[in-house]
Write a protein that holds these residues in place. Structure first.
Motif, mmCIF file in Angstrom:
data_model
loop_
_atom_site.group_PDB
_atom_site.id
_atom_site.type_symbol
_atom_site.label_atom_id
_atom_site.label_comp_id
_atom_site.label_asym_id
_atom_site.label_seq_id
_atom_site.Cartn_x
_atom_site.Cartn_y
_atom_site.Cartn_z
ATOM 1 N N PRO A 68 0.825 -1.213 0.000
ATOM 2 C CA PRO A 68 0.000 0.000 0.000
ATOM 3 C C PRO A 68 0.857 1.259 0.000
ATOM 4 O O PRO A 68 1.850 1.358 0.735
ATOM 5 N N ILE A 69 0.470 2.215 -0.820
ATOM 6 C CA ILE A 69 1.154 3.503 -0.896
ATOM 7 C C ILE A 69 0.110 4.614 -0.907
ATOM 8 O O ILE A 69 -1.072 4.368 -1.179
ATOM 9 N N VAL A 70 0.544 5.824 -0.615
ATOM 10 C CA VAL A 70 -0.366 6.959 -0.629
ATOM 11 C C VAL A 70 0.329 8.155 -1.260
ATOM 12 O O VAL A 70 1.492 8.451 -0.967
ATOM 13 N N LEU A 71 -0.382 8.812 -2.142
ATOM 14 C CA LEU A 71 0.077 10.036 -2.790
ATOM 15 C C LEU A 71 -0.627 11.191 -2.107
ATOM 16 O O LEU A 71 -1.855 11.166 -1.942
ATOM 17 N N ILE A 72 0.118 12.224 -1.712
ATOM 18 C CA ILE A 72 -0.476 13.325 -0.956
ATOM 19 C C ILE A 72 0.192 14.642 -1.331
ATOM 20 O O ILE A 72 1.393 14.674 -1.624
#
Length: 372
Positions: A68-72
Motif C-alpha cells: 500500500p502507498i499513498v500520494l499526498i
C-alpha cells in the motif's frame, strides 16, 4: 520457475517463425513473484494526473505490487508518495481518497504525521531509548512528473523518468499533453494476468472480432521507439475515441504534427500503463497487478483543458466515456477467457502473426528484466 527454455527460445525468434509465450508466463506464481522483485519494484509506474490532487492535504491511496502507498499534496504544494503504513506497528494510515488537511493520524495508536511525511505526534514515546522523531517519518518513494502525469518507483536507482520515457515526450509533443485534464475514470477488477491486458492493447488483430459492433476492424503500423515504451498507431483520418462514423464531438488539437494526424497512438509505457493518444483526447489503461491471475485496471480519460469550459462539455464528452467503457469491458471479457484457457494442461504456445509484433516486444521486454 516453470518456463521451458525451448518455449522461450521459440517465443523470441524472428516474428515470422516465433510462437507465443508459454502458459507459465501468465499463470505461474513464481513468475509473478520474480516480476514483483525485478520489474514492479525497480521501474517507474504511473499513478494518476497531478490535477487529481489540487489542494494541500489531498490524498489518494493505492494498492501496488510493492504494498500500500499513498500520494499526498503537502502544504508546500508538492506531491509526495509514501508507503502507506504507520512507523509504530504498521497500521494502514489512509484509505481511498480525500483530504486530511495538514496532518495524518494513525487510526490504531494515534501517531500523527504532517502531510510532508514528518512525524508530528507519538504518544507515550518519551521513555523509548534512542527514539528519534526525524528517523521515524513516513518512508518515501521516488516520485516524478511529466506533463502532469505522476510516476513513482520503489528504488532511487536506475534511469530518471525522462530517460525511462526515451523519445515518448518528443513523439507526443504536438498533442500538448501537459494541457490535458482528466475528467473521467472507471476501475475494473479483472481475472487475468496484467500482461494480457497490455498485450491486447497493442494489437489490432482482435478488433474486428471482439469489437465487431463497437470500434470494428482496424489497421495499424508500428513506429520505432526509443526508451522503455512501445506503440502501434491505428491509422484513421479522424479520432477513433468515439464510436460510429460521425465526426467526433470535439475538434482535433491545434498544431498536431503530420505523424500525429495519421491516427491514434496505442502505447505501452513499461511496465504497467497504456496511454492511447488520439487527435482530440487521451485515455489510459493503468494496470495494478495483484497476482498472476488478477489485475486491477483503471481506465481514465483526458481532454485539452480549454474543452472543459465549453457550456456543453459534459454532453459532448459522453460519447467518449461510452466508448472507453464499452470497449474496455469487451476486452476484459475476452481476456478473462484467455486466462482460463492458459490453465489447460494441454496448452501449447501458438504461432504469431505479423500483427503480433508488439505483443512479442512486450514479452521480450519482461523476459529481459527477469533475466530469462
Amino acid at each position: 520457475m516453470s518456463l521451458d527454455r525451448a518455449d522461450l527460445t521459440a517465443a523470441t525468434q524472428p516474428l515470422n517463425r516465433a510462437r507465443s509465450m508459454p502458459a507459465g508466463f501468465y499463470t505461474d506464481p513464481a513468475i509473478f513473484k520474480a516480476e514483483r522483485e525485478r520489474v514492479f519494484l525497480k521501474h517507474w509506474f504511473f499513478l494518476t494526473r497531478a490535477e487529481a490532487l489540487p489542494e494541500p492535504g489531498d490524498y489518494r491511496a493505492f494498492d501496488s505490487p510493492g504494498g500500500p502507498i499513498v500520494l499526498i499534496r503537502g502544504n508546500d504544494g508538492r506531491l509526495r508518495c509514501f508507503a502507506n503504513y504507520c512507523r509504530h506497528r504498521g497500521s494502514i494510515l489512509l484509505e481511498g481518497k480525500g483530504n486530511v488537511g495538514g496532518k495524518i493520524t494513525c487510526p490504531y495508536h494515534a501517531w500523527s504525521y504532517l502531510n510532508d511525511g514528518r512525524l508530528y505526534g507519538c504518544p507515550d514515546m518519551k521513555d523509548a531509548e534512542g527514539f528519534d522523531k526525524v528517523e521515524n517519518g513516513l518512508v518515501a518513494l521516488d516520485l516524478d512528473e511529466w506533463e502532469g502525469f505522476v510516476f513513482a518507483r520503489f528504488t532511487k536507482d536506475g534511469p530518471s523518468l525522462r530517460e525511462h520515457l526515451g523519445d515518448f515526450p518528443e513523439r507526443m509533443a504536438s498533442h500538448k499533453l501537459g494541457q490535458m485534464r482528466c475528467t473521467w475514470s472507471m476501475t475494473l477488477d479483472v481475472a487475468c494476468n496484467w500482461k494480457l491486458i497490455l498485450e491486447n492493447a497493442v494489437e489490432t488483430y482482435h478488433t474486428g472480432i471482439v469489437h465487431r459492433d463497437t470500434v470494428g476492424a482496424q489497421q495499424s503500423r508500428s513506429p520505432a521507439t526509443r526508451g522503455d515504451w512501445i506503440a502501434i498507431q491505428v491509422i484513421s483520418g479522424r479520432s477513433i475515441a468515439t464510436l460510429g462514423s460521425d465526426q467526433p464531438p470535439f475538434p482535433p488539437i491545434e498544431g498536431l504534427d503530420e505523424e500525429a494526424k495519421l491516427g491514434t497512438y496505442f502505447t505501452v509505457v513499461f511496465p504497467t500503463v497504456q496511454f492511447a493518444v488520439a487527435q482530440d483526447c487521451l485515455w489510459w489503461l493503468n494496470t495494478r497487478p495483484v497476482s498472476e491471475n488478477r489485475t486491477v485496471l483503471e481506465v481514465g480519460g483526458c481532454f485539452p483543458e480549454d474543452r472543459l469550459s465549453l457550456p456543453d462539455f459534459k454532453a459532448r464528452a459522453l460519447p467518449y466515456y461510452d466508448r472507453w467503457e464499452r470497449v474496455a469491458k469487451e476486452d476484459v471479457g475476452i481476456l478473462e477467457k484467455q486466462q482460463r484457457a492458459l490453465g489447460s494442461a494441454l496448452y501449447r504456445p501458438g504461432p504469431l502473426s505479423w500483427r503480433d509484433d508488439m505483443v512479442q516486444a512486450m514479452g521480450v521486454w519482461v523476459l529481459d528484466r527477469l533475466g530469462l
